[in-house]
Design a protein around this motif. Structure first.
Motif, PDB file in Angstrom:
ATOM      1  N   GLU A  91      -2.688  26.014 -12.727  1.00  0.00           N
ATOM      2  CA  GLU A  91      -4.288  26.708 -12.843  1.00  0.00           C
ATOM      3  C   GLU A  91      -5.223  25.961 -13.657  1.00  0.00           C
ATOM      4  N   GLN A  92      -4.856  25.696 -14.896  1.00  0.00           N
ATOM      5  CA  GLN A  92      -5.430  24.921 -15.781  1.00  0.00           C
ATOM      6  C   GLN A  92      -5.708  23.558 -15.447  1.00  0.00           C
ATOM      7  N   ILE A  93      -4.833  22.622 -14.830  1.00  0.00           N
ATOM      8  CA  ILE A  93      -5.061  21.357 -14.340  1.00  0.00           C
ATOM      9  C   ILE A  93      -6.140  21.577 -13.107  1.00  0.00           C
ATOM     10  N   LYS A  94      -5.917  22.589 -12.246  1.00  0.00           N
ATOM     11  CA  LYS A  94      -6.753  22.569 -10.989  1.00  0.00           C
ATOM     12  C   LYS A  94      -8.289  22.835 -11.583  1.00  0.00           C
ATOM     13  N   LYS A  95      -8.440  23.569 -12.826  1.00  0.00           N
ATOM     14  CA  LYS A  95      -9.784  23.777 -13.363  1.00  0.00           C
ATOM     15  C   LYS A  95     -10.314  22.558 -13.892  1.00  0.00           C
ATOM     16  N   LEU A 121       1.148  -1.172  -0.185  1.00  0.00           N
ATOM     17  CA  LEU A 121      -0.047   0.063  -0.047  1.00  0.00           C
ATOM     18  C   LEU A 121       0.882   1.306   0.065  1.00  0.00           C
ATOM     19  N   LYS A 122       1.867   1.385   0.937  1.00  0.00           N
ATOM     20  CA  LYS A 122       2.977   2.346   0.972  1.00  0.00           C
ATOM     21  C   LYS A 122       3.553   2.547  -0.460  1.00  0.00           C
ATOM     22  N   ARG A 123       3.893   1.541  -1.235  1.00  0.00           N
ATOM     23  CA  ARG A 123       4.542   1.517  -2.539  1.00  0.00           C
ATOM     24  C   ARG A 123       3.360   1.983  -3.407  1.00  0.00           C
ATOM     25  N   GLN A 124       2.133   1.763  -3.410  1.00  0.00           N
ATOM     26  CA  GLN A 124       1.105   2.136  -4.502  1.00  0.00           C
ATOM     27  C   GLN A 124       1.013   3.480  -4.187  1.00  0.00           C
ATOM     28  N   TYR A 125       0.890   4.129  -2.891  1.00  0.00           N
ATOM     29  CA  TYR A 125       0.829   5.591  -2.875  1.00  0.00           C
ATOM     30  C   TYR A 125       1.918   6.492  -3.193  1.00  0.00           C
ATOM     31  N   LEU A 126       3.253   5.729  -3.153  1.00  0.00           N
ATOM     32  CA  LEU A 126       4.501   6.576  -3.415  1.00  0.00           C
ATOM     33  C   LEU A 126       4.560   6.895  -4.937  1.00  0.00           C
ATOM     34  N   TYR A 127       4.175   5.505  -5.640  1.00  0.00           N
ATOM     35  CA  TYR A 127       4.132   5.590  -7.116  1.00  0.00           C
ATOM     36  C   TYR A 127       3.179   6.410  -7.572  1.00  0.00           C
ATOM     37  N   ALA A 128       2.025   6.610  -7.203  1.00  0.00           N
ATOM     38  CA  ALA A 128       0.994   7.030  -7.507  1.00  0.00           C
ATOM     39  C   ALA A 128       1.421   8.908  -7.310  1.00  0.00           C
ATOM     40  N   ILE A 129       2.009   9.020  -6.309  1.00  0.00           N
ATOM     41  CA  ILE A 129       2.285  10.625  -6.175  1.00  0.00           C
ATOM     42  C   ILE A 129       3.359  10.977  -6.807  1.00  0.00           C
ATOM     43  N   ASN A 130       4.289  10.131  -6.886  1.00  0.00           N
ATOM     44  CA  ASN A 130       5.245  10.283  -7.964  1.00  0.00           C
ATOM     45  C   ASN A 130       4.933  10.537  -9.379  1.00  0.00           C
ATOM     46  N   TYR A 131       4.068   9.824  -9.914  1.00  0.00           N
ATOM     47  CA  TYR A 131       3.501   9.879 -11.252  1.00  0.00           C
ATOM     48  C   TYR A 131       2.722  11.133 -11.394  1.00  0.00           C
ATOM     49  N   ALA A 132       1.769  11.527 -10.282  1.00  0.00           N
ATOM     50  CA  ALA A 132       1.222  12.797 -10.217  1.00  0.00           C
ATOM     51  C   ALA A 132       1.988  13.960 -10.370  1.00  0.00           C
ATOM     52  N   ILE A 133       3.114  13.907  -9.636  1.00  0.00           N
ATOM     53  CA  ILE A 133       3.925  14.966  -9.608  1.00  0.00           C
ATOM     54  C   ILE A 133       4.632  15.199 -10.956  1.00  0.00           C
ATOM     55  N   SER A 134       5.334  13.932 -11.463  1.00  0.00           N
ATOM     56  CA  SER A 134       6.192  14.013 -12.692  1.00  0.00           C
ATOM     57  C   SER A 134       5.343  14.305 -13.796  1.00  0.00           C
ATOM     58  N   ASN A 135       3.983  14.044 -13.610  1.00  0.00           N
ATOM     59  CA  ASN A 135       3.236  14.595 -14.900  1.00  0.00           C
ATOM     60  C   ASN A 135       2.015  15.614 -14.480  1.00  0.00           C
ATOM     61  N   LYS A 136       2.492  16.499 -13.773  1.00  0.00           N
ATOM     62  CA  LYS A 136       1.770  17.554 -13.157  1.00  0.00           C
ATOM     63  C   LYS A 136       1.050  18.618 -14.230  1.00  0.00           C
ATOM     64  N   TYR A 193      -6.496  12.888 -11.965  1.00  0.00           N
ATOM     65  CA  TYR A 193      -7.055  11.476 -12.132  1.00  0.00           C
ATOM     66  C   TYR A 193      -6.661  10.624 -11.109  1.00  0.00           C
ATOM     67  N   ILE A 194      -5.459  10.205 -11.262  1.00  0.00           N
ATOM     68  CA  ILE A 194      -4.521   9.304 -10.716  1.00  0.00           C
ATOM     69  C   ILE A 194      -4.667   9.601  -8.930  1.00  0.00           C
ATOM     70  N   VAL A 195      -4.378  10.886  -8.506  1.00  0.00           N
ATOM     71  CA  VAL A 195      -4.696  11.183  -7.313  1.00  0.00           C
ATOM     72  C   VAL A 195      -5.928  10.711  -6.720  1.00  0.00           C
ATOM     73  N   VAL A 196      -7.118  11.102  -7.325  1.00  0.00           N
ATOM     74  CA  VAL A 196      -8.502  10.936  -6.896  1.00  0.00           C
ATOM     75  C   VAL A 196      -8.772   9.374  -6.856  1.00  0.00           C
ATOM     76  N   ARG A 197      -8.262   8.718  -7.809  1.00  0.00           N
ATOM     77  CA  ARG A 197      -8.722   7.219  -8.168  1.00  0.00           C
ATOM     78  C   ARG A 197      -7.828   6.548  -7.178  1.00  0.00           C
ATOM     79  N   THR A 237      -0.553  18.948  -0.893  1.00  0.00           N
ATOM     80  CA  THR A 237       0.702  19.558  -1.371  1.00  0.00           C
ATOM     81  C   THR A 237       0.744  19.037  -2.700  1.00  0.00           C
ATOM     82  N   VAL A 238       0.059  17.683  -3.195  1.00  0.00           N
ATOM     83  CA  VAL A 238       0.198  17.571  -4.569  1.00  0.00           C
ATOM     84  C   VAL A 238      -0.505  18.423  -5.371  1.00  0.00           C
ATOM     85  N   TYR A 239      -1.765  18.929  -4.875  1.00  0.00           N
ATOM     86  CA  TYR A 239      -2.734  19.520  -5.506  1.00  0.00           C
ATOM     87  C   TYR A 239      -2.012  21.023  -5.673  1.00  0.00           C
TER      88      TYR A 239
END
Length: 81
Positions: A60-64, A15-30, A37-41, A53-55
């Motif tokens: 602004e375009q991605i936040k909208k 579970l920790k690894r899943q969270y870290l991979y998802a966070i890393n992916y989201a930040i790398s593709n911010k 989508y990755i963060v929410v799902r 922090t990730v958000y």
């Protein structure tokens, strides 16, 4: 009993690894709409400070975007509770 503890520990590590991979992916593709989508799902149950922090790293375009708005709503709901 030892095998149950071992299995539980492996599940926690997974579970920790899943969270870290998802966070890393989201930040790398911010700069792409897939990031919120990755963060929410995948990691909606993560620590609220981590989600916030990730958000904050999103443009602004991605936040909208649709999932940017869903992530914002998720964070606001979790902070309210």
């Amino acid at each position: 009993v030892d095998s149950a503890v071992l299995i539980n520990k492996k599940l926690e590590n997974n579970l920790k690894r899943q969270y870290l991979y998802a966070i890393n992916y989201a930040i790398s593709n911010k700069d792409y709409e897939v990031a919120p989508y990755i963060v929410v799902r995948e990691i909606a149950n993560a620590n609220i400070n981590l989600l916030d922090t990730v958000y904050a790293k999103f443009s602004e375009q991605i936040k909208k975007s649709k999932y940017g708005q869903q992530l914002k709503q998720l964070i606001e709901n979790r902070k309210a509770n």
